[in-house]
Write an enzyme that holds these catalytic residues in place. Structure first.
Site, mmCIF file in Angstrom:
data_model
loop_
_atom_site.group_PDB
_atom_site.id
_atom_site.type_symbol
_atom_site.label_atom_id
_atom_site.label_comp_id
_atom_site.label_asym_id
_atom_site.label_seq_id
_atom_site.Cartn_x
_atom_site.Cartn_y
_atom_site.Cartn_z
ATOM 1 N N ASP A 139 -32.270 -125.293 28.647
ATOM 2 C CA ASP A 139 -31.463 -124.721 29.725
ATOM 3 C C ASP A 139 -30.011 -125.117 29.430
ATOM 4 O O ASP A 139 -29.742 -125.943 28.553
ATOM 5 C CB ASP A 139 -31.942 -125.300 31.074
ATOM 6 C CG ASP A 139 -31.265 -124.678 32.288
ATOM 7 O OD1 ASP A 139 -30.627 -123.611 32.154
ATOM 8 O OD2 ASP A 139 -31.369 -125.271 33.393
ATOM 9 N N HIS A 192 -36.020 -125.954 40.871
ATOM 10 C CA HIS A 192 -36.046 -124.485 40.720
ATOM 11 C C HIS A 192 -37.520 -124.054 40.606
ATOM 12 O O HIS A 192 -37.980 -123.621 39.552
ATOM 13 C CB HIS A 192 -35.247 -124.090 39.477
ATOM 14 C CG HIS A 192 -34.831 -122.646 39.437
ATOM 15 N ND1 HIS A 192 -35.087 -121.753 40.452
ATOM 16 C CD2 HIS A 192 -34.187 -121.936 38.464
ATOM 17 C CE1 HIS A 192 -34.607 -120.559 40.112
ATOM 18 N NE2 HIS A 192 -34.054 -120.646 38.921
ATOM 19 N N ARG A 221 -40.541 -113.478 36.730
ATOM 20 C CA ARG A 221 -40.005 -113.892 38.032
ATOM 21 C C ARG A 221 -40.457 -112.904 39.110
ATOM 22 O O ARG A 221 -40.846 -113.281 40.213
ATOM 23 C CB ARG A 221 -38.464 -113.930 37.999
ATOM 24 C CG ARG A 221 -37.842 -114.941 37.042
ATOM 25 C CD ARG A 221 -38.119 -116.358 37.468
ATOM 26 N NE ARG A 221 -37.662 -116.624 38.814
ATOM 27 C CZ ARG A 221 -36.402 -116.960 39.155
ATOM 28 N NH1 ARG A 221 -35.487 -117.092 38.219
ATOM 29 N NH2 ARG A 221 -36.082 -117.208 40.414
ATOM 30 N N CYS A 257 -34.632 -120.268 30.846
ATOM 31 C CA CYS A 257 -34.663 -119.569 32.131
ATOM 32 C C CYS A 257 -33.540 -118.545 32.253
ATOM 33 O O CYS A 257 -33.612 -117.663 33.109
ATOM 34 C CB CYS A 257 -34.627 -120.561 33.277
ATOM 35 S SG CYS A 257 -33.119 -121.543 33.373
HETATM 36 N N1 NVA Z 1 -29.868 -125.419 35.545
HETATM 37 C C1 NVA Z 1 -29.249 -124.116 35.765
HETATM 38 C C2 NVA Z 1 -30.309 -123.076 35.993
HETATM 39 C C3 NVA Z 1 -29.772 -121.681 36.189
HETATM 40 C C4 NVA Z 1 -30.850 -120.687 36.489
HETATM 41 C C5 NVA Z 1 -28.298 -124.202 36.944
HETATM 42 O O1 NVA Z 1 -28.640 -124.848 37.943
HETATM 43 O O2 NVA Z 1 -27.200 -123.643 36.863
HETATM 44 N N1 CP Z 2 -33.030 -118.118 35.893
HETATM 45 C C1 CP Z 2 -32.339 -117.840 37.010
HETATM 46 O O1 CP Z 2 -32.596 -118.373 38.084
HETATM 47 O O2 CP Z 2 -31.368 -116.892 36.861
HETATM 48 P P1 CP Z 2 -30.282 -116.462 37.940
HETATM 49 O O3 CP Z 2 -29.307 -117.605 38.088
HETATM 50 O O4 CP Z 2 -29.652 -115.235 37.345
HETATM 51 O O5 CP Z 2 -30.984 -116.183 39.243
#
Ligand code: NVA
Ligand code: CP
Length: 303
Positions: free
Chosen positions: A221, A130, A289, A261
């Site tokens: 997270d 990410h 962001r 995040c």
């Molecule tokens: N690790 C999480 C981040 C969400 C922004 C996911 O992949 O769902």
């Molecule tokens: N942190 C993040 O990427 O959030 P969303 O899943 O809402 O885009």
């Protein structure tokens, strides 16, 4: 030659530092109502196989601020949902638009998109990385700490896409990264090996207290990422010793900041008290962001 952002390793140290400083400048300009328009006449496609609040809205708003247009394709909107190959989609979209932002499952899907698209491809999250989030988090740290090197960053919880992106950031910026992950939930072993080969202070132990001691930044997270919903009950058990709560935060220096995040699951990976507490920077983090991605769009697409 076009450039992509699939992982932070696609950027040099100098490029990351330049992006952070341009993002800070664009943030100040935005507040004065002075957005430049490098995307005037340009169009970007957002291809999202997973839900999103921040990534989608910050990219679409940022594109609008910079004078461009965006087209959003959710999981059932394009022929990808009926198995049109990624390679074909990439070559067709490159005839219409000036850049692609993609959120999907396997990282190899964005790699394939980037290989076949003759336009910049930006990773809006895969199962493995990410990058836009962690670059934005570095902007938040730069604002608060005045630097992104000579720091200790703690990662508490799952060795997921975010953890992997933190390792790539540590490889490029050489800050200390302490990852506390339960056995069996470690981040990508190849990235850990690369960090060690490059001589970086990246260490992993199943011990949250060890990770936060001396840390300026505490990060966590969700315990079950998108696509892992079926594992959620088991993960709730495994990760319960990894909650970022007031007791854990007290083990870090009093000036330490807490990042998440988002979206957050209060009472799971983080308590309400910490998320809404004075050490939490999560709202600035979410705002950043927008500014970081505007700097990225300007550089990769604005030409
Ligand atoms: N690790 C999480 C981040 C969400 C922004 C996911 O992949 O769902
Ligand atoms: N942190 C993040 O990427 O959030 P969303 O899943 O809402 O885009």
């Amino acid at each position: 030659m076009k450039r992509d952002l699939l992982t932070i390793l696609d950027l040099s140290t100098e490029e990351i530092l330049a992006l952070l400083s341009r993002a800070a400048e664009l943030k100040a300009w935005h507040r004065q109502g002075r957005d430049p328009k490098p995307l005037a006449g340009k169009t970007l496609a957002l291809i999202f196989d997973k839900p999103s609040t921040r990534t989608r809205v910050s990219f679409e708003a940022g594109i609008a601020h910079l004078g461009g247009t965006s087209i959003y394709l959710g999981r059932n909107d394009s022929q990808l949902s009926r198995n049109e190959p990624v390679a074909d989609t990439a070559r067709v979209l490159a005839r219409y638009v000036d850049g692609i932002i993609m959120r999907t499952y396997g990282h190899e899907i964005v790699e394939e998109m980037a290989r076949f698209a003759t336009i910049p491809v930006m990773n809006g999250l895969t199962d493995s990385h990410h990058p836009c989030q962690v670059l934005s988090d570095l902007l938040t740290i730069q604002e608060r700490c005045g630097r992104v090197t000579d720091l200790k960053v703690a990662w508490i919880g799952d060795g997921n896409n975010m953890a992997n992106s933190w390792i790539t950031a540590a490889i490029r910026l050489d800050f200390e990264l302490a990852l506390a992950c339960p056995p069996g939930y470690e981040p990508d072993a190849a990235l850990l090996a690369l960090a060690h080969k490059e001589g970086r202070a990246v260490a992993i132990r199943p011990d949250p207290v060890w990770a936060v001691q001396g840390a300026q930044v505490i990060n966590t997270d969700v315990w079950a990422s998108m696509g892992q919903e079926e594992e959620a009950p088991e993960r709730l058990q495994v990760f319960s010793p990894y909650q970022v709560n007031a007791d854990l935060v007290r083990q870090a220096p009093p000036a330490a900041v807490v990042l998440h995040c988002l979206p957050a699951h209060r009472g799971e990976e983080i308590t309400e008290e910490v998320l809404e507490g004075p050490q939490s920077l999560v709202w600035d983090q979410a705002e950043n962001r927008l500014h970081l991605q505007k700097a990225l769009l300007e550089w990769l697409v604005g030409g």
